[in-house]
Design a protein around this motif. Structure first.
Motif, PDB file in Angstrom:
ATOM      1  N   PHE A 283      70.087 -54.523 106.736  1.00  0.00           N
ATOM      2  CA  PHE A 283      71.325 -55.086 107.292  1.00  0.00           C
ATOM      3  C   PHE A 283      72.154 -53.981 107.959  1.00  0.00           C
ATOM      4  N   GLY A 284      72.271 -52.867 107.264  1.00  0.00           N
ATOM      5  CA  GLY A 284      73.029 -51.743 107.804  1.00  0.00           C
ATOM      6  C   GLY A 284      72.336 -51.093 108.988  1.00  0.00           C
ATOM      7  N   ARG A 285      71.022 -50.962 108.886  1.00  0.00           N
ATOM      8  CA  ARG A 285      70.278 -50.325 109.978  1.00  0.00           C
ATOM      9  C   ARG A 285      70.376 -51.130 111.268  1.00  0.00           C
ATOM     10  N   SER A 286      70.372 -52.449 111.150  1.00  0.00           N
ATOM     11  CA  SER A 286      70.495 -53.298 112.343  1.00  0.00           C
ATOM     12  C   SER A 286      71.821 -53.051 113.056  1.00  0.00           C
ATOM     13  N   ALA A 287      72.894 -52.968 112.279  1.00  0.00           N
ATOM     14  CA  ALA A 287      74.212 -52.705 112.862  1.00  0.00           C
ATOM     15  C   ALA A 287      74.265 -51.310 113.477  1.00  0.00           C
ATOM     16  N   LYS A 288      73.715 -50.330 112.761  1.00  0.00           N
ATOM     17  CA  LYS A 288      73.727 -48.947 113.258  1.00  0.00           C
ATOM     18  C   LYS A 288      72.944 -48.837 114.559  1.00  0.00           C
ATOM     19  N   THR A 289      71.810 -49.505 114.631  1.00  0.00           N
ATOM     20  CA  THR A 289      70.995 -49.478 115.846  1.00  0.00           C
ATOM     21  C   THR A 289      71.766 -50.033 117.035  1.00  0.00           C
ATOM     22  N   ALA A 290      72.509 -51.119 116.819  1.00  0.00           N
ATOM     23  CA  ALA A 290      73.286 -51.726 117.899  1.00  0.00           C
ATOM     24  C   ALA A 290      74.412 -50.800 118.360  1.00  0.00           C
ATOM     25  N   ILE A 291      75.034 -50.091 117.418  1.00  0.00           N
ATOM     26  CA  ILE A 291      76.093 -49.145 117.781  1.00  0.00           C
ATOM     27  C   ILE A 291      75.529 -48.031 118.650  1.00  0.00           C
ATOM     28  N   GLU A 292      74.389 -47.498 118.261  1.00  0.00           N
ATOM     29  CA  GLU A 292      73.800 -46.404 119.035  1.00  0.00           C
ATOM     30  C   GLU A 292      73.325 -46.886 120.406  1.00  0.00           C
ATOM     31  N   LYS A 293      72.890 -48.127 120.464  1.00  0.00           N
ATOM     32  CA  LYS A 293      72.526 -48.706 121.765  1.00  0.00           C
ATOM     33  C   LYS A 293      73.748 -48.776 122.675  1.00  0.00           C
ATOM     34  N   ALA A 294      74.886 -49.203 122.118  1.00  0.00           N
ATOM     35  CA  ALA A 294      76.125 -49.267 122.901  1.00  0.00           C
ATOM     36  C   ALA A 294      76.527 -47.882 123.401  1.00  0.00           C
ATOM     37  N   ARG A 295      76.376 -46.889 122.541  1.00  0.00           N
ATOM     38  CA  ARG A 295      76.734 -45.513 122.914  1.00  0.00           C
ATOM     39  C   ARG A 295      75.861 -45.039 124.088  1.00  0.00           C
ATOM     40  N   LYS A 296      74.565 -45.351 124.006  1.00  0.00           N
ATOM     41  CA  LYS A 296      73.640 -44.946 125.067  1.00  0.00           C
ATOM     42  C   LYS A 296      73.934 -45.680 126.370  1.00  0.00           C
ATOM     43  N   THR A 297      74.305 -46.954 126.262  1.00  0.00           N
ATOM     44  CA  THR A 297      74.638 -47.741 127.456  1.00  0.00           C
ATOM     45  C   THR A 297      75.791 -47.100 128.217  1.00  0.00           C
ATOM     46  N   ILE A 298      76.848 -46.755 127.494  1.00  0.00           N
ATOM     47  CA  ILE A 298      78.035 -46.153 128.106  1.00  0.00           C
ATOM     48  C   ILE A 298      77.707 -44.782 128.670  1.00  0.00           C
ATOM     49  N   ALA A 299      76.996 -43.981 127.879  1.00  0.00           N
ATOM     50  CA  ALA A 299      76.651 -42.624 128.312  1.00  0.00           C
ATOM     51  C   ALA A 299      75.822 -42.639 129.596  1.00  0.00           C
ATOM     52  N   LYS A 300      74.867 -43.552 129.677  1.00  0.00           N
ATOM     53  CA  LYS A 300      74.010 -43.615 130.858  1.00  0.00           C
ATOM     54  C   LYS A 300      74.818 -43.928 132.107  1.00  0.00           C
ATOM     55  N   GLU A 301      75.747 -44.884 132.009  1.00  0.00           N
ATOM     56  CA  GLU A 301      76.552 -45.259 133.177  1.00  0.00           C
ATOM     57  C   GLU A 301      77.472 -44.122 133.613  1.00  0.00           C
ATOM     58  N   LEU A 302      77.979 -43.347 132.653  1.00  0.00           N
ATOM     59  CA  LEU A 302      78.892 -42.243 132.975  1.00  0.00           C
ATOM     60  C   LEU A 302      78.157 -40.943 133.281  1.00  0.00           C
ATOM     61  N   ASN A 303      76.825 -40.965 133.154  1.00  0.00           N
ATOM     62  CA  ASN A 303      75.999 -39.762 133.298  1.00  0.00           C
ATOM     63  C   ASN A 303      76.400 -38.710 132.264  1.00  0.00           C
ATOM     64  N   ALA A 304      76.616 -39.185 131.043  1.00  0.00           N
ATOM     65  CA  ALA A 304      76.958 -38.319 129.914  1.00  0.00           C
ATOM     66  C   ALA A 304      75.802 -38.321 128.923  1.00  0.00           C
ATOM     67  N   HIS A 305      75.889 -37.479 127.910  1.00  0.00           N
ATOM     68  CA  HIS A 305      74.935 -37.511 126.808  1.00  0.00           C
ATOM     69  C   HIS A 305      75.510 -38.436 125.737  1.00  0.00           C
ATOM     70  N   PRO A 306      74.667 -39.235 125.062  1.00  0.00           N
ATOM     71  CA  PRO A 306      75.207 -40.148 124.038  1.00  0.00           C
ATOM     72  C   PRO A 306      76.086 -39.470 122.995  1.00  0.00           C
ATOM     73  N   SER A 307      75.792 -38.235 122.644  1.00  0.00           N
ATOM     74  CA  SER A 307      76.595 -37.531 121.635  1.00  0.00           C
ATOM     75  C   SER A 307      78.008 -37.232 122.119  1.00  0.00           C
ATOM     76  N   GLU A 308      78.242 -37.396 123.436  1.00  0.00           N
ATOM     77  CA  GLU A 308      79.564 -37.111 124.003  1.00  0.00           C
ATOM     78  C   GLU A 308      80.482 -38.337 124.000  1.00  0.00           C
ATOM     79  N   ILE A 309      79.966 -39.476 123.558  1.00  0.00           N
ATOM     80  CA  ILE A 309      80.754 -40.708 123.514  1.00  0.00           C
ATOM     81  C   ILE A 309      81.146 -40.996 122.069  1.00  0.00           C
ATOM     82  N   ILE A 310      82.443 -41.003 121.798  1.00  0.00           N
ATOM     83  CA  ILE A 310      82.973 -41.237 120.456  1.00  0.00           C
ATOM     84  C   ILE A 310      83.832 -42.499 120.476  1.00  0.00           C
ATOM     85  N   PHE A 311      83.461 -43.483 119.678  1.00  0.00           N
ATOM     86  CA  PHE A 311      84.226 -44.727 119.638  1.00  0.00           C
ATOM     87  C   PHE A 311      85.531 -44.524 118.870  1.00  0.00           C
ATOM     88  N   THR A 312      86.611 -45.082 119.412  1.00  0.00           N
ATOM     89  CA  THR A 312      87.945 -44.978 118.804  1.00  0.00           C
ATOM     90  C   THR A 312      88.582 -46.366 118.789  1.00  0.00           C
TER      91      THR A 312
END
Length: 382
Positions: free
Chosen positions: A39-68
């Motif tokens: 249950f937790g892994r499914s949620a975590k996977t979706a969060i990391e997918k969202a991070r990668k989606t944003i990073a790709k569009e901004l031409n950033a690295h996923p580790s540079e995107i911090i949700f607030t």
């Protein structure tokens, strides 16, 4: 009574696709993202997918995107961290920034004794590049410049590339509050000399209470909130999973439809400007908001030809007619304080006249704008 929402710079209507995505998240992905079970892994996977989606569009690295929780928290995280952790001794900003930046900078000057400089503005509200250069070269202290890309009240767009290069050439860090920009304009952080930027989902048809900070890798910034190891240690606390997937969906749709929606909203703004000029010829536009090239396509800020007596009841009158707009930024609504932005660029006589911000989205129509202009004209002649 017709109802017209022209306050999208304050917050936007949530897209239907986003609502559906969030409902699914709330119903089916209720595990804690930090839990190791499925249950937790499914949620975590979706969060990391969202991070990668944003990073790709901004031409950033996923580790540079911090949700607030939004732009205000992200601005605080970056400015406070820069002073506390990175050795910044001088903050350079302007007097027309969002209060999330202005008040944070003022507090940091009190708490840490950092030098706070305000760059001069030209009559339209844009930063004076010569003065900014002189401030950057004034001494050898470590500096951070914080200037918003799109002003939330008057819509001015600064030359983000020129300012970024100027900061880099003078070994200064550069932060931009891009809350009015992300989701409306393309970004490439690798080819824009910027160290930090901030965004909020509710400005581009996503949910409130979620945003992100772009923090360039290896800056040395440390957490503002301590606790667990969420968000790569930058922001402790259980992630707001449903909001994060809502942010991702809003982000995806915004960038997928950006050209078409930008053209549509730009046409609305052009129509509004032209028709206002015909029906209320004494109207003036604050800042550069009347310039389609030098301001964002999403808003105009107008100074209206009404007496002081009429000005007092204007917002109330518009609300009775079903029209939503802003006297200043949404953060000022309900306050007797005037706009700090307009206070910096308008004369005393101009400030006596009422100014309103009308901000548009894909959900508006020319028929709605006709109705608003008819109400404004009738009020002027009443």
């Amino acid at each position: 009574m017709q109802r017209v929402y022209l306050d999208s710079a304050a917050t936007t209507q949530v897209r239907e696709e986003v609502i559906v995505k969030m409902q699914d998240a709330l119903a089916n992905f209720y595990g804690n993202p930090s839990s190791t079970h499925s249950f937790g892994r499914s949620a975590k996977t979706a969060i990391e997918k969202a991070r990668k989606t944003i990073a790709k569009e901004l031409n950033a690295h996923p580790s540079e995107i911090i949700f607030t929780s939004g732009g205000t928290e992200a601005d605080n995280m970056i400015l406070r961290g820069a002073v506390r952790d990175l050795g910044v001794k001088t903050l350079i900003t302007s007097k027309i920034e969002h209060h999330a930046v202005l008040h944070t900078a003022e507090e940091l000057a009190k708490e840490y004794g950092v030098t706070l400089h305000f760059v001069n503005l030209d009559p339209s509200g844009n930063p004076d590049m010569l003065h900014l250069t002189s401030l950057l070269q004034q001494d050898d202290s470590k500096k951070l410049v914080s200037l918003m890309h799109v002003n939330n009240e008057i819509g001015n767009k600064i030359d983000i590339d020129a300012i970024g290069k100027l900061c880099a050439d003078n070994h200064a860090l550069f932060h931009s509050d891009t809350v009015q920009s992300v989701g409306h304009y393309e970004w490439d952080v690798k080819n824009t000399q910027i160290d930090f930027l901030t965004a909020a989902a509710h400005k581009f048809h996503g949910p409130k209470g979620i945003g992100f900070a772009y923090i360039k890798r290896n800056t040395g910034l440390k957490p503002l909130i301590f606790g667990g190891s969420q968000e790569r240690g930058f922001r402790a606390g259980t992630e707001s999973f449903h909001n994060i997937v809502g942010l991702e969906e809003a982000f995806i749709v915004a960038y997928k439809n950006m050209d078409a929606e930008r053209n549509y909203v730009t046409d609305l703004k052009k129509y509004f400007i032209e028709k206002l000029g015909k029906e209320l010829p004494e109207i003036t536009f604050n800042g550069l908001s009347g310039d389609l090239d030098k301001s964002t396509y999403t808003l105009v800020n107008v100074c209206l030809p009404y007496s002081e007596e009429k000005a007092l009841m204007l917002l109330f009158h518009l609300d009775l007619k079903g029209i939503a707009c802003s006297k200043g930024s949404a953060c000022q609504s309900g306050s007797d304080l005037g706009s700090h932005v307009l206070g910096e660029i308008l004369s005393k006589d101009e400030l006596k006249r009422p100014s309103l911000r009308f901000s548009f989205s894909k959900y508006n129509t020319k028929e709605e704008l006709d109705y608003v202009i008819s109400v404004l004209k009738a009020y002027a002649n009443d």
